[in-house]
Design a protein around this motif. Sequence first.
Motif, PDB file in Angstrom:
ATOM      1  N   SER A  17       0.831  -1.207   0.000  1.00 55.18           N
ATOM      2  CA  SER A  17       0.000   0.000   0.000  1.00 55.18           C
ATOM      3  C   SER A  17       0.867   1.259   0.000  1.00 55.18           C
ATOM      4  CB  SER A  17      -0.913  -0.002   1.236  1.00 55.18           C
ATOM      5  OG  SER A  17      -1.774  -1.125   1.225  1.00 55.18           O
ATOM      6  N   VAL A  18       1.919   1.247   0.825  1.00 60.09           N
ATOM      7  CA  VAL A  18       2.816   2.402   0.863  1.00 60.09           C
ATOM      8  C   VAL A  18       3.557   2.548  -0.468  1.00 60.09           C
ATOM      9  CG1 VAL A  18       4.781   3.435   2.051  1.00 60.09           C
ATOM     10  CG2 VAL A  18       3.087   2.152   3.356  1.00 60.09           C
ATOM     11  N   ALA A  19       3.968   1.428  -1.066  1.00 60.26           N
ATOM     12  CA  ALA A  19       4.671   1.476  -2.348  1.00 60.26           C
ATOM     13  C   ALA A  19       3.757   1.987  -3.460  1.00 60.26           C
ATOM     14  CB  ALA A  19       5.209   0.095  -2.704  1.00 60.26           C
ATOM     15  N   PRO A  35      10.782  16.813 -19.525  1.00 59.44           N
ATOM     16  CA  PRO A  35      11.793  15.745 -19.638  1.00 59.44           C
ATOM     17  C   PRO A  35      13.191  16.189 -19.253  1.00 59.44           C
ATOM     18  CG  PRO A  35      10.308  15.686 -21.508  1.00 59.44           C
ATOM     19  CD  PRO A  35       9.942  16.910 -20.744  1.00 59.44           C
ATOM     20  N   ARG A  36      13.547  17.430 -19.613  1.00 61.84           N
ATOM     21  CA  ARG A  36      14.899  17.892 -19.303  1.00 61.84           C
ATOM     22  C   ARG A  36      15.120  18.087 -17.810  1.00 61.84           C
ATOM     23  NH1 ARG A  36      17.928  20.004 -23.512  1.00 61.84           N
ATOM     24  NH2 ARG A  36      16.889  20.128 -25.544  1.00 61.84           N
ATOM     25  N   LYS A  37      14.044  18.289 -17.038  1.00 59.22           N
ATOM     26  CA  LYS A  37      14.165  18.629 -15.626  1.00 59.22           C
ATOM     27  C   LYS A  37      13.816  17.468 -14.699  1.00 59.22           C
ATOM     28  CE  LYS A  37      13.101  23.515 -16.422  1.00 59.22           C
ATOM     29  NZ  LYS A  37      12.215  24.634 -16.044  1.00 59.22           N
ATOM     30  N   ARG A  38      13.573  16.294 -15.244  1.00 63.01           N
ATOM     31  CA  ARG A  38      13.191  15.153 -14.413  1.00 63.01           C
ATOM     32  C   ARG A  38      14.373  14.627 -13.606  1.00 63.01           C
ATOM     33  NH1 ARG A  38       9.585  11.935 -18.968  1.00 63.01           N
ATOM     34  NH2 ARG A  38       7.753  13.312 -18.850  1.00 63.01           N
ATOM     35  N   GLY A  39      14.081  14.318 -12.337  1.00 61.98           N
ATOM     36  CA  GLY A  39      15.100  13.725 -11.482  1.00 61.98           C
ATOM     37  C   GLY A  39      15.159  12.220 -11.653  1.00 61.98           C
ATOM     38  N   VAL A  40      15.903  11.568 -10.764  1.00 59.43           N
ATOM     39  CA  VAL A  40      16.084  10.117 -10.870  1.00 59.43           C
ATOM     40  C   VAL A  40      14.763   9.386 -10.735  1.00 59.43           C
ATOM     41  CG1 VAL A  40      17.199   8.113  -9.827  1.00 59.43           C
ATOM     42  CG2 VAL A  40      18.437  10.268 -10.000  1.00 59.43           C
ATOM     43  N   PHE A  41      13.954   9.754  -9.750  1.00 62.53           N
ATOM     44  CA  PHE A  41      12.708   9.044  -9.508  1.00 62.53           C
ATOM     45  C   PHE A  41      11.660   9.330 -10.580  1.00 62.53           C
ATOM     46  CE2 PHE A  41      14.244   9.314  -4.978  1.00 62.53           C
ATOM     47  CZ  PHE A  41      14.598   7.980  -4.904  1.00 62.53           C
ATOM     48  N   GLN A  42      11.789  10.470 -11.303  1.00 62.28           N
ATOM     49  CA  GLN A  42      10.871  10.723 -12.414  1.00 62.28           C
ATOM     50  C   GLN A  42      11.305   9.949 -13.666  1.00 62.28           C
ATOM     51  OE1 GLN A  42      11.881  13.573 -10.443  1.00 62.28           O
ATOM     52  NE2 GLN A  42      10.001  13.067  -9.332  1.00 62.28           N
ATOM     53  N   ARG A  43      12.612   9.828 -13.876  1.00 67.51           N
ATOM     54  CA  ARG A  43      13.090   9.061 -15.034  1.00 67.51           C
ATOM     55  C   ARG A  43      12.918   7.556 -14.828  1.00 67.51           C
ATOM     56  NH1 ARG A  43      17.561  12.568 -14.487  1.00 67.51           N
ATOM     57  NH2 ARG A  43      18.842  10.808 -13.804  1.00 67.51           N
ATOM     58  N   LEU A  48      11.452   4.425  -6.951  1.00 70.22           N
ATOM     59  CA  LEU A  48      10.976   4.907  -5.652  1.00 70.22           C
ATOM     60  C   LEU A  48      10.022   3.902  -4.994  1.00 70.22           C
ATOM     61  CD1 LEU A  48      10.889   7.105  -3.513  1.00 70.22           C
ATOM     62  CD2 LEU A  48       9.034   8.189  -4.782  1.00 70.22           C
ATOM     63  N   PRO A  49       9.019   3.353  -5.703  1.00 67.66           N
ATOM     64  CA  PRO A  49       8.166   2.338  -5.070  1.00 67.66           C
ATOM     65  C   PRO A  49       8.945   1.122  -4.596  1.00 67.66           C
ATOM     66  CG  PRO A  49       7.150   3.139  -7.079  1.00 67.66           C
ATOM     67  CD  PRO A  49       8.532   3.719  -7.040  1.00 67.66           C
ATOM     68  N   ALA A  50       9.958   0.712  -5.357  1.00 66.33           N
ATOM     69  CA  ALA A  50      10.761  -0.441  -4.945  1.00 66.33           C
ATOM     70  C   ALA A  50      11.513  -0.155  -3.649  1.00 66.33           C
ATOM     71  CB  ALA A  50      11.745  -0.819  -6.059  1.00 66.33           C
ATOM     72  N   VAL A  51      12.126   1.017  -3.572  1.00 71.28           N
ATOM     73  CA  VAL A  51      12.868   1.387  -2.365  1.00 71.28           C
ATOM     74  C   VAL A  51      11.920   1.512  -1.173  1.00 71.28           C
ATOM     75  CG1 VAL A  51      14.262   3.190  -1.295  1.00 71.28           C
ATOM     76  CG2 VAL A  51      14.706   2.513  -3.657  1.00 71.28           C
ATOM     77  N   VAL A  52      10.773   2.145  -1.384  1.00 74.40           N
ATOM     78  CA  VAL A  52       9.799   2.328  -0.309  1.00 74.40           C
ATOM     79  C   VAL A  52       9.262   0.980   0.164  1.00 74.40           C
ATOM     80  CG1 VAL A  52       7.506   3.236   0.211  1.00 74.40           C
ATOM     81  CG2 VAL A  52       9.159   4.663  -0.989  1.00 74.40           C
ATOM     82  N   PHE A  53       9.036   0.058  -0.769  1.00 76.22           N
ATOM     83  CA  PHE A  53       8.529  -1.263  -0.406  1.00 76.22           C
ATOM     84  C   PHE A  53       9.514  -1.994   0.499  1.00 76.22           C
ATOM     85  CE2 PHE A  53       8.099  -5.833  -1.099  1.00 76.22           C
ATOM     86  CZ  PHE A  53       6.741  -6.013  -0.911  1.00 76.22           C
ATOM     87  N   ILE A 214      14.054  -4.088  -6.714  1.00 80.60           N
ATOM     88  CA  ILE A 214      15.003  -2.977  -6.812  1.00 80.60           C
ATOM     89  C   ILE A 214      15.699  -2.985  -8.168  1.00 80.60           C
ATOM     90  CG2 ILE A 214      17.165  -2.050  -5.900  1.00 80.60           C
ATOM     91  CD1 ILE A 214      14.922  -1.409  -4.082  1.00 80.60           C
ATOM     92  N   LEU A 215      16.094  -4.174  -8.627  1.00 77.77           N
ATOM     93  CA  LEU A 215      16.761  -4.285  -9.925  1.00 77.77           C
ATOM     94  C   LEU A 215      15.843  -3.819 -11.044  1.00 77.77           C
ATOM     95  CD1 LEU A 215      19.337  -5.250 -11.372  1.00 77.77           C
ATOM     96  CD2 LEU A 215      18.276  -7.499 -11.578  1.00 77.77           C
TER      97      LEU A 215
END
Length: 251
Positions: A17-19, A35-43, A48-53, A214-215
């Motif tokens: 649920s949190v993920a 697109p030019r301004k997207r960070g890691v989690f946007q690209r 981010l869901p994997a890390v949060v999970f 994560i992979l």
Amino acid sequence: MGVAIESFMLAVEIAGSVATLALIWSLFTRLRTQPRKRGVFQRLPLLLPAVVFVISIIIVGQLGILPMSQYKGTSYLSTSATSGDILRFNVYEPDIVYSENVELTLSMYLLPDESISNIIEFYLLDGLVETVYVNLTSLSVEETITEERTLILAPGSYVVHVNNTFYDHGILDDTALHWIEIRLSQPVKSSFTPEIVTWSSLQFGLNIGCFFFILGGFCIGGSKPRYTSEEPHEEPQTDFGEGGPEYGKGC
């Protein structure tokens, strides 16, 4: 449904649920960001869901809200002790995991006509709760003498005092320290043992799943963005009829 499977489903449900919320936030910010301004989690929208999970799984396991959290490991103490030694032993709440009985075992290798008298005292919150007297005696041969006692103790962290007196042919011998083997254990109920095995298997599978999650977060959506380049602007040319064109003199 067993306790292990119930705990697994509850942990995955909470972390999932949190993920999911993290995935929604990642996709929302991705769509609202150029697109030019997207960070890691946007690209990488799944990163981010994997890390949060994974973090949520770890936190849920530490909070003690899972049914399997009633299992706190093996309650067992085995050591050599002599008179004046102080031991510590935890007794857990008897429930679906632990038995209500605490087993005390004393043993010592004795020669013929040797004996040792032991007094084992159990203190809880600085108050004496239980006193156990155990005599070990060898009559005619060299042998290891063992005595067992079954105790019923309230849950808590106990301080155990060991005191003994050694006799040789009935005569008190206090010239040296005499060591006994002492074992304390609160058995896990046989009905709960399969749950421990199942829980270990589920944890192993969950760890493998988290690794691939994560992979996948690093791999999915990680293609290099392509941007359209603007054509270089050329200044108009003027042909005056004689010679080559002149540059920089357009209308």
